[in-house]
Write a protein that holds these residues in place. Structure first.
Motif, PDB file in Angstrom:
ATOM      1  N   UNK A 121       0.817  -1.220   0.000  1.00  0.00           N
ATOM      2  CA  UNK A 121       0.000   0.000   0.000  1.00  0.00           C
ATOM      3  C   UNK A 121       0.849   1.267   0.000  1.00  0.00           C
ATOM      4  N   UNK A 122       2.163   1.112   0.221  1.00  0.00           N
ATOM      5  CA  UNK A 122       3.033   2.289   0.302  1.00  0.00           C
ATOM      6  C   UNK A 122       4.143   2.285  -0.752  1.00  0.00           C
ATOM      7  N   UNK A 123       4.000   1.516  -1.811  1.00  0.00           N
ATOM      8  CA  UNK A 123       4.977   1.585  -2.897  1.00  0.00           C
ATOM      9  C   UNK A 123       4.333   1.122  -4.193  1.00  0.00           C
ATOM     10  N   UNK A 124       4.847   1.679  -5.293  1.00  0.00           N
ATOM     11  CA  UNK A 124       4.318   1.299  -6.605  1.00  0.00           C
ATOM     12  C   UNK A 124       5.435   1.357  -7.649  1.00  0.00           C
ATOM     13  N   UNK A 125       5.650   0.233  -8.303  1.00  0.00           N
ATOM     14  CA  UNK A 125       6.557   0.116  -9.445  1.00  0.00           C
ATOM     15  C   UNK A 125       7.989   0.548  -9.155  1.00  0.00           C
ATOM     16  N   UNK A 126       8.425   0.516  -7.922  1.00  0.00           N
ATOM     17  CA  UNK A 126       9.772   0.970  -7.554  1.00  0.00           C
ATOM     18  C   UNK A 126      10.029   2.395  -8.029  1.00  0.00           C
ATOM     19  N   UNK A 127       8.943   3.196  -8.107  1.00  0.00           N
ATOM     20  CA  UNK A 127       9.062   4.582  -8.565  1.00  0.00           C
ATOM     21  C   UNK A 127       8.338   5.568  -7.651  1.00  0.00           C
ATOM     22  N   UNK A 128       7.555   5.055  -6.722  1.00  0.00           N
ATOM     23  CA  UNK A 128       6.820   5.924  -5.798  1.00  0.00           C
ATOM     24  C   UNK A 128       6.691   5.216  -4.462  1.00  0.00           C
TER      25      UNK A 128
END
Length: 347
Positions: A122-129
């Motif tokens: 829930x606290x990361x997306x695609x190693x970009x955010x």
């Protein structure tokens, strides 16, 4: 003659200055030779302890910290992505739906480390955010005007209070102006999906002539001074940092939205490795303790926070947030909101 008048009018319009997105304040942390630029929506006065600790542990670095409003930061980040503005080395925003949009538009660079990989999905997306903080959206109230026993502990109680005491609360309830505040819009969007009370809340706000305005510090000060008696969906971290004894804080028992501010390293950042070092520091146990001390990380233990796990509603960093930026949904939300609120700016 009409043609001449129109030409003059067009010339005058062309000479008028265009509104350019700009930072609200700037601070320099450290004196290291390599200076990284961090553009953020977090107030300098609040974030200062963690930034000072970072440069103390990384003496080769200094941080040019730019404080922005969320909508202006989004505009600047879009311009930087297409090359029409200078890029930051890192962007850190509470309006995480903006950040998801930027990642989806290929504006972000990739980074991975043990610290980022350890984050929940829930606290990361695609190693970009990556989501750095955990901050609740709270109800606050003026303790001199409303006793603790009478303060609404959830949305149902707030609705009852507005129904039974409309004159007492007329013009005295405040929340974010969703047009001026990206964070305010995100909270309203999340409420519209989460709460069965959303429509009733808007109707009640309209009946008591609630105020939609900007910004966190002004709303909190207004409650402390008694100009407002209640404020809804205020970011709790700002209230805790304010430490004002006149202001009571409620984590709504029906549900409390939990926001994680998003951190992104732009694809065209000049100092990507150094921005990665900052990211890893912000996710470290030491930095998380500091963030907890200044109210940017809420306690998960109900005995400390007073919030049951079942009442936590985490705003997940995911493509689902792109729905918040859908044109039709935005227009519908603004239409509903404008009917409920008199929008003005606090002097």
């Amino acid at each position: 003659m009409n043609g001449v008048v129109q030409l003059v009018a067009l010339l005058l319009i062309s000479l008028m200055p265009l509104r350019v997105a700009a930072q609200e304040a700037v601070a320099l942390f450290g004196d290291g030779a390599t200076r990284i630029t961090l553009r953020s929506t977090a107030d300098i006065t609040i974030i200062r302890p963690v930034m000072e600790r970072f440069v103390a542990e990384n003496t080769d670095l200094s941080v040019s910290y730019e404080q922005w409003g969320s909508n202006d930061l989004f505009a600047n980040s879009r311009d930087a992505c297409d090359g029409s503005a200078a890029p930051a080395d890192a962007v850190f925003s509470s309006a995480v739906h903006h950040m998801v949009w930027l990642v989806n538009a290929a504006c972000a660079g990739s980074y991975q480390s043990p610290a980022t990989s350890a984050l929940p999905l829930t606290r990361r997306w695609r190693d970009e955010l990556w989501g750095i903080t955990e901050e609740p959206a709270v109800i606050i109230y003026n303790k001199k005007a409303i006793g603790d026993a009478d303060a609404p502990q959830d949305r149902f109680a707030l609705l009852d209070l507005m129904r039974t005491k409309p004159e007492f609360l007329r013009g005295k309830i405040a929340t974010y102006d969703i047009d001026a505040s990206g964070l305010g819009y995100l909270f309203a969007h999340s409420d519209s999906h989460e709460a069965t009370t959303f429509g009733a809340m808007l109707e009640a706000f309209a009946r008591v002539e609630a105020i939609a305005t900007c910004c966190s510090a002004d709303i909190i000060r207004g409650v402390a001074e008694g100009r407002f008696l209640i404020a809804y969906n205020v970011l709790g971290s700002y209230v805790e940092s304010d430490l004002n004894p006149a202001v009571g804080v409620i984590l709504p028992e029906d549900y409390t939205l939990i926001l994680s501010r998003g951190f992104m390293i732009p694809k065209n950042a000049r100092h990507k490795d150094e921005a990665g070092r900052l990211l890893d520091f912000l996710l470290s146990a030491e930095a998380q303790r500091i963030l907890s001390n200044i109210g940017l990380v809420t306690a998960k233990d109900p005995s400390e926070s007073g919030l049951l796990p079942s009442a936590r509603r985490v705003i997940a960093i995911s493509p689902a947030l792109l729905v918040a930026l859908d044109r039709n949904k935005r227009e519908r939300m603004f239409s509903l909101w404008d009917k409920a609120f008199e929008i003005y700016n606090i002097p």
